[in-house]
Motif scaffolding. Structure first.
Motif, PDB file in Angstrom:
ATOM      1  N   ALA A 145       5.347  15.671   1.497  1.00 58.09           N
ATOM      2  CA  ALA A 145       5.506  14.501   0.626  1.00 58.09           C
ATOM      3  C   ALA A 145       5.830  13.256   1.448  1.00 58.09           C
ATOM      4  N   ALA A 146       6.685  13.403   2.465  1.00 55.33           N
ATOM      5  CA  ALA A 146       7.020  12.269   3.328  1.00 55.33           C
ATOM      6  C   ALA A 146       5.801  11.811   4.118  1.00 55.33           C
ATOM      7  N   ILE A 147       5.055  12.773   4.627  1.00 55.94           N
ATOM      8  CA  ILE A 147       3.855  12.441   5.394  1.00 55.94           C
ATOM      9  C   ILE A 147       2.852  11.695   4.525  1.00 55.94           C
ATOM     10  N   TYR A 148       2.621  12.188   3.323  1.00 56.87           N
ATOM     11  CA  TYR A 148       1.685  11.513   2.422  1.00 56.87           C
ATOM     12  C   TYR A 148       2.219  10.162   1.968  1.00 56.87           C
ATOM     13  N   GLY A 149       3.530  10.006   1.982  1.00 59.68           N
ATOM     14  CA  GLY A 149       4.109   8.733   1.584  1.00 59.68           C
ATOM     15  C   GLY A 149       3.938   7.638   2.617  1.00 59.68           C
ATOM     16  N   VAL A 150       3.775   8.022   3.908  1.00 60.35           N
ATOM     17  CA  VAL A 150       3.718   6.990   4.960  1.00 60.35           C
ATOM     18  C   VAL A 150       2.465   7.073   5.825  1.00 60.35           C
ATOM     19  N   ARG A 151       1.601   8.056   5.605  1.00 62.49           N
ATOM     20  CA  ARG A 151       0.416   8.191   6.462  1.00 62.49           C
ATOM     21  C   ARG A 151      -0.398   6.897   6.451  1.00 62.49           C
ATOM     22  N   GLY A 152      -0.763   6.459   7.645  1.00 65.27           N
ATOM     23  CA  GLY A 152      -1.607   5.281   7.764  1.00 65.27           C
ATOM     24  C   GLY A 152      -0.912   3.961   7.510  1.00 65.27           C
ATOM     25  N   LYS A 153       0.376   3.971   7.203  1.00 61.98           N
ATOM     26  CA  LYS A 153       1.081   2.719   6.919  1.00 61.98           C
ATOM     27  C   LYS A 153       1.421   1.981   8.216  1.00 61.98           C
ATOM     28  N   GLU A 154       1.462   0.659   8.104  1.00 62.21           N
ATOM     29  CA  GLU A 154       1.718  -0.168   9.277  1.00 62.21           C
ATOM     30  C   GLU A 154       3.175  -0.074   9.707  1.00 62.21           C
ATOM     31  N   ASN A 155       3.374  -0.134  11.026  1.00 57.51           N
ATOM     32  CA  ASN A 155       4.709  -0.220  11.639  1.00 57.51           C
ATOM     33  C   ASN A 155       5.558   1.027  11.419  1.00 57.51           C
ATOM     34  N   LEU A 156       4.917   2.159  11.138  1.00 56.59           N
ATOM     35  CA  LEU A 156       5.634   3.404  10.855  1.00 56.59           C
ATOM     36  C   LEU A 156       5.021   4.582  11.602  1.00 56.59           C
ATOM     37  N   ASN A 157       5.842   5.329  12.328  1.00 52.44           N
ATOM     38  CA  ASN A 157       5.489   6.672  12.785  1.00 52.44           C
ATOM     39  C   ASN A 157       6.401   7.656  12.087  1.00 52.44           C
ATOM     40  N   ILE A 158       5.928   8.883  11.889  1.00 51.73           N
ATOM     41  CA  ILE A 158       6.761   9.902  11.242  1.00 51.73           C
ATOM     42  C   ILE A 158       6.733  11.194  12.043  1.00 51.73           C
ATOM     43  N   PHE A 159       7.917  11.758  12.270  1.00 52.81           N
ATOM     44  CA  PHE A 159       8.100  13.014  12.991  1.00 52.81           C
ATOM     45  C   PHE A 159       8.791  13.985  12.032  1.00 52.81           C
TER      46      PHE A 159
END
Length: 462
Positions: A145-159
């Motif tokens: 859910a977190a990955i789908y919430g921020v995938r491809g968004k600007e200025n954000l990486n997710i680990f």
């Protein structure tokens, strides 16, 4: 509205700063300095609203530093990705109400909060001209859910850390088949509790946190809890319209105490919840706390409801703050003692307070599978194993005098093996899961070690 830490050293910060801070800098969890109280007249207005408008009315009371037009746009954009027009529809089956929270992009209740939080992060980063590296741990559903919430968004990486081979195959695929450049899946050779511990330790290194602009998506982030408060009001309004009843029960399958804590906040706001039913699987630290005043960790047991295979409930500290009457010094002492001894005990007065808020039941694997089978035989409706834990507890603990709403936390297709074992056939897959096994995957297997995770983040951070 201003925010404070459960440990007392962070105070008087804005909603925006609370969202960006995630875990408080003193190691505690952030809470509003006061809970808005709603009148019966307020509730009458709220029960008539569609979900996005209701979300605005609840969230705006806590996010007073976001302009109304901006908040409205964020909310509508967040729920435009849901497949059902009601966002969280309520269905009535076999004497219980099922609140379907799985109509978001990853088919789990975490989407309700994380679609909103992803858009909120992007909004705040653009406003501040900043970048963020999100670090989180998952027992299954939070990660995707977190990955789908921020995938491809600007200025954000997710680990995202998940326990290697200890989530369902579909949960793993939903994470590892997202190959956007800003997404990093880390399969740790340990348990979810190891991942949760690592995340807290990394955030506790304030120099590292600042250097790499770390942000949190786990339910340690207050915005996660806040977004979940909304569907308690929505479900109450639906039941009220259908039955005329004012008081209702909610049965909540929970391992991390986040989803049920959102219900507790709704109750403190004035929502007439008779009791919150805390439903656990064999990992029953929270049920033992409610029933016996015993909050002590044990070994993690793997079950068909893996998102609840947790011994350390990260949101418990928030409830502890209220149980201790807002005494941050007692919270610090309790958490230090728990860190050393792995257990907490509560006196009779505290236990009485807990019992006024919660009922609790631990539901084992055989009961979970039997509930799926029995419910399907009687209604044709397929429960996922987490929801089945909640349904079993709700039916066992409530006598029928008041309506019971059971939170359906995931689509059954995410846990096909358990469903197949219970009813003898696979649940129907929604379109988003068709062919997922054939998609390209990207994942790094890594030791459940804080320094190893910090090194990986430092290498790939924005």
């Amino acid at each position: 509205m201003r925010y404070q830490s459960t440990r007392g050293q962070v105070r008087d910060i804005t909603f925006k700063d609370a969202v960006m801070m995630g875990l408080a800098d003193d190691g505690g969890l952030l809470l509003p300095e006061e809970i808005p109280r709603l009148t019966p007249g307020d509730l009458e207005v709220l029960e008539k609203l569609a979900y996005p408008e209701l979300a605005f009315q609840i969230i705006s009371r806590f996010a007073t530093d976001i302009p109304s037009a901006d908040l409205t746009e964020l909310i509508h954009r967040s729920y435009a990705s849901f497949s059902h027009p009601d966002i969280t529809p309520l269905v009535h089956k076999n004497g219980v109400y099922i609140l379907e929270l799985f109509h978001g992009p990853t088919l789990a209740f975490k989407d309700v909060a994380l679609q909103f939080l992803g858009n909120l992060f992007e909004y705040l980063l653009k406003e501040r001209n900043e970048k963020m590296n999100i670090l989180g741990a998952t027992s299954g559903d939070t990660g995707s859910a977190a990955i789908y919430g921020v995938r491809g968004k600007e200025n954000l990486n997710i680990f995202i850390l998940h326990p290697h081979k200890k989530v369902s195959p579909i949960q793993e695929l939903q994470m590892t088949t997202v190959t956007d450049a800003n997404v990093f899946n880390l399969a740790i050779t340990g348990t979810f509790d190891d991942g949760q511990r690592i995340v807290k330790e990394v955030f506790g290194d304030l120099q590292f946190k600042s250097l790499h602009a770390l942000g949190a998506v786990n339910s340690i982030n207050w915005a996660r809890v806040l977004a979940q408060v909304v569907y308690y009001f929505y479900a109450w309004g639906e039941v009220r319209r259908q039955t005329g009843c004012r008081e209702i029960y909610f049965s909540v399958p929970t391992g991390n105490f986040g989803d049920i804590f959102a219900g507790y906040i709704a109750k403190k706001m004035g929502l007439p919840i008779r009791r919150l039913i805390l439903a656990t699987n064999e990992n029953n630290i929270l049920a033992r706390f409610v029933r016996k005043g015993d909050y002590s960790i044990g070994d993690v047991v793997q079950t068909p409801s893996p998102s609840m295979d947790i011994q350390l409930a990260s949101n418990f500290e928030r409830y502890l703050f209220y149980l201790y009457g807002g005494d941050a010094h007692r919270v610090v002492a309790a958490m230090e003692s728990f860190s050393k001894n792995g257990s907490l005990r509560f006196d009779d007065a505290e236990r009485k307070t807990v019992e006024e808020d919660f009922l609790a039941l631990s539901v084992d694997t055989s009961q979970t599978l039997a509930t799926i089978a029995d419910f399907h035989e009687k209604t044709g409706y397929v429960l996922d194993p987490h929801t089945a834990v909640g349904v079993h507890a709700g039916q066992a603990l409530c006598g029928g005098d008041f309506p019971v709403v059971c939170l359906a936390t995931a689509h059954p297709a995410k846990f096909g093996d358990a469903v197949q074992q219970a009813i003898g056939c696979d649940p129907e897959r929604p379109e988003s899961l068709l062919g997922i096994e054939e998609k390209e995957k990207r994942c790094e297997i890594i030791a459940a070690d804080t320094e190893a995770i910090k090194a990986f983040v430092a290498l790939h951070a924005l």
